[in-house]
Design a protein around this motif. Sequence first.
Motif: not given
Length: 168
Positions: A1-9, A67-73, A101-107
């Motif tokens: 599983m992959n996720v994208n991390l990006r700056a808040p808009e 492309g849905t924003a699902v959380g914050l890290i 969550g795991t994918a986001a933490l790894r990223a």
Amino acid sequence: MNVNLRAPEPEDLALCYRLENDETLWSVGAARTHFSRYALKQYLAAGAQDIFQAGELRLVIEEPESGTAVGLIDLTSYSAMDERAEVGIALLPEYRHRGLGTAALRALEHYAGNILHIRLLYAMVSTAGNPANPQFFTQAGYNRVATLPAWHYYDGKSHDIQVFQKIL
């Protein structure tokens, strides 16, 4: 599983408002107050801050397919001298237990280690509220290195904090 991390808009206002004002998350975090849309709009309008100046960094977790924003890290309590930062993560309830969550933490670990040159991440996990938090960090390769007795006061009781760390 992959996720994208990006700056808040600015378009992330609804996500931030929902997570920051979710009282069920107050048992595991430091904030225990409601945030207004205005305050969050001001925060988002200010743009992403430099972790080296602000000592913290907030990123939005995006589901890659939709492309849905699902959380914050977050990275907080950043110390350049010690090359460490605290990690925090929050997902919308309907996106939990899907591996995001795991994918986001790894990223985040990859970004922190390879781009920001952080060598150690840690998490302070309250025993109040979400019993899955310690297991989440253990499964992600974090070691429990300490317990801080009665460190966190929530819902009329003192709760221990478990400290987890991972050397990148």
